[in-house]
Design a protein around this motif. Structure first.
Motif, PDB file in Angstrom:
ATOM      1  N   LEU A  35       4.702  12.725   5.180  1.00 42.25           N
ATOM      2  CA  LEU A  35       4.912  11.275   5.283  1.00 42.25           C
ATOM      3  C   LEU A  35       3.575  10.563   5.456  1.00 42.25           C
ATOM      4  CD1 LEU A  35       8.035  11.217   7.598  1.00 42.25           C
ATOM      5  CD2 LEU A  35       7.924  10.291   5.305  1.00 42.25           C
ATOM      6  N   LYS A  36       2.621  11.232   6.098  1.00 39.32           N
ATOM      7  CA  LYS A  36       1.296  10.642   6.311  1.00 39.32           C
ATOM      8  C   LYS A  36       0.594  10.324   4.987  1.00 39.32           C
ATOM      9  CE  LYS A  36       0.181  13.818   9.593  1.00 39.32           C
ATOM     10  NZ  LYS A  36      -0.758  14.559  10.443  1.00 39.32           N
ATOM     11  N   ASP A  37       0.939  11.059   3.929  1.00 34.68           N
ATOM     12  CA  ASP A  37       0.316  10.816   2.623  1.00 34.68           C
ATOM     13  C   ASP A  37       0.715   9.466   2.046  1.00 34.68           C
ATOM     14  OD1 ASP A  37      -1.049  13.274   2.583  1.00 34.68           O
ATOM     15  OD2 ASP A  37       0.737  14.299   1.818  1.00 34.68           O
ATOM     16  N   PHE A  38       1.748   8.851   2.590  1.00 32.71           N
ATOM     17  CA  PHE A  38       2.194   7.540   2.126  1.00 32.71           C
ATOM     18  C   PHE A  38       1.585   6.401   2.945  1.00 32.71           C
ATOM     19  CE2 PHE A  38       6.382   9.893   1.071  1.00 32.71           C
ATOM     20  CZ  PHE A  38       5.837  10.404  -0.101  1.00 32.71           C
ATOM     21  N   MET A  39       0.727   6.733   3.891  1.00 28.60           N
ATOM     22  CA  MET A  39       0.096   5.730   4.749  1.00 28.60           C
ATOM     23  C   MET A  39      -1.386   5.620   4.420  1.00 28.60           C
ATOM     24  SD  MET A  39       2.523   4.681   6.621  1.00 28.60           S
ATOM     25  CE  MET A  39       4.198   5.225   6.352  1.00 28.60           C
ATOM     26  N   PRO A  40      -1.938   4.405   4.480  1.00 33.78           N
ATOM     27  CA  PRO A  40      -3.378   4.266   4.244  1.00 33.78           C
ATOM     28  C   PRO A  40      -4.172   4.983   5.339  1.00 33.78           C
ATOM     29  CG  PRO A  40      -2.421   2.175   4.946  1.00 33.78           C
ATOM     30  CD  PRO A  40      -1.285   3.141   4.788  1.00 33.78           C
ATOM     31  N   GLU A  88       0.823  -1.213   0.000  1.00 36.75           N
ATOM     32  CA  GLU A  88       0.000   0.000   0.000  1.00 36.75           C
ATOM     33  C   GLU A  88       0.858   1.265   0.000  1.00 36.75           C
ATOM     34  OE1 GLU A  88      -3.603   2.165  -0.081  1.00 36.75           O
ATOM     35  OE2 GLU A  88      -3.137   0.091  -0.558  1.00 36.75           O
ATOM     36  N   ILE A  89       1.919   1.292   0.787  1.00 42.10           N
ATOM     37  CA  ILE A  89       2.824   2.443   0.809  1.00 42.10           C
ATOM     38  C   ILE A  89       3.418   2.681  -0.574  1.00 42.10           C
ATOM     39  CG2 ILE A  89       5.086   3.251   1.666  1.00 42.10           C
ATOM     40  CD1 ILE A  89       4.297   1.875   4.370  1.00 42.10           C
ATOM     41  N   VAL A  90       3.906   1.623  -1.209  1.00 49.27           N
ATOM     42  CA  VAL A  90       4.494   1.746  -2.546  1.00 49.27           C
ATOM     43  C   VAL A  90       3.443   2.239  -3.535  1.00 49.27           C
ATOM     44  CG1 VAL A  90       5.528   0.470  -4.462  1.00 49.27           C
ATOM     45  CG2 VAL A  90       6.334   0.075  -2.131  1.00 49.27           C
ATOM     46  N   LYS A  91       2.225   1.719  -3.435  1.00 50.14           N
ATOM     47  CA  LYS A  91       1.141   2.143  -4.331  1.00 50.14           C
ATOM     48  C   LYS A  91       0.860   3.633  -4.175  1.00 50.14           C
ATOM     49  CE  LYS A  91      -3.321   1.929  -3.767  1.00 50.14           C
ATOM     50  NZ  LYS A  91      -4.623   1.750  -3.404  1.00 50.14           N
ATOM     51  N   LEU A  92       0.781   4.114  -2.941  1.00 51.73           N
ATOM     52  CA  LEU A  92       0.494   5.527  -2.701  1.00 51.73           C
ATOM     53  C   LEU A  92       1.622   6.424  -3.210  1.00 51.73           C
ATOM     54  CD1 LEU A  92      -1.080   5.181   0.850  1.00 51.73           C
ATOM     55  CD2 LEU A  92      -2.269   5.848  -1.259  1.00 51.73           C
ATOM     56  N   ILE A  93       2.856   5.999  -3.032  1.00 48.71           N
ATOM     57  CA  ILE A  93       3.991   6.773  -3.545  1.00 48.71           C
ATOM     58  C   ILE A  93       3.972   6.798  -5.066  1.00 48.71           C
ATOM     59  CG2 ILE A  93       6.522   6.824  -3.755  1.00 48.71           C
ATOM     60  CD1 ILE A  93       6.574   5.714  -0.846  1.00 48.71           C
TER      61      ILE A  93
END
Length: 81
Positions: free
Chosen positions: A72-77, A14-19
């Motif tokens: 950094l929060k934008d990279f977390m679900p 999920e982190i990789v997807k958001l990035i």
């Protein structure tokens, strides 16, 4: 060829997807990200593959947040997985 299971945990995927989504939205390439993080484009490609155990470090995430102008929060679900 047998199907591989994810080498990353659900949260890592999920982190990789958001990035990746943010990178694409800002029209940044894997090469752009690699240069910022002082790694190869191939390494970023590995990180973006679910079947690879390669993952961003916390320092990488911090640099990406600066480069992609976000928190950094934008990279977390939004919710736990």
């Amino acid at each position: 060829m047998s199907k591989q299971t994810n080498a990353k945990s659900a949260i890592e995927v999920e982190i990789v997807k958001l990035i990746k989504e943010r990178r694409n939205k800002m029209k940044r390439s894997q090469t752009d990200i690699a240069e910022i993080l002082s790694v190869t484009r191939g390494y970023i490609g590995q990180i973006e593959m679910d079947s690879s155990p390669s993952m961003y470090s916390f320092d990488h995430l911090n640099e990406l947040a600066k480069y992609l102008d976000c928190s950094l929060k934008d990279f977390m679900p939004k919710k736990p997985l």
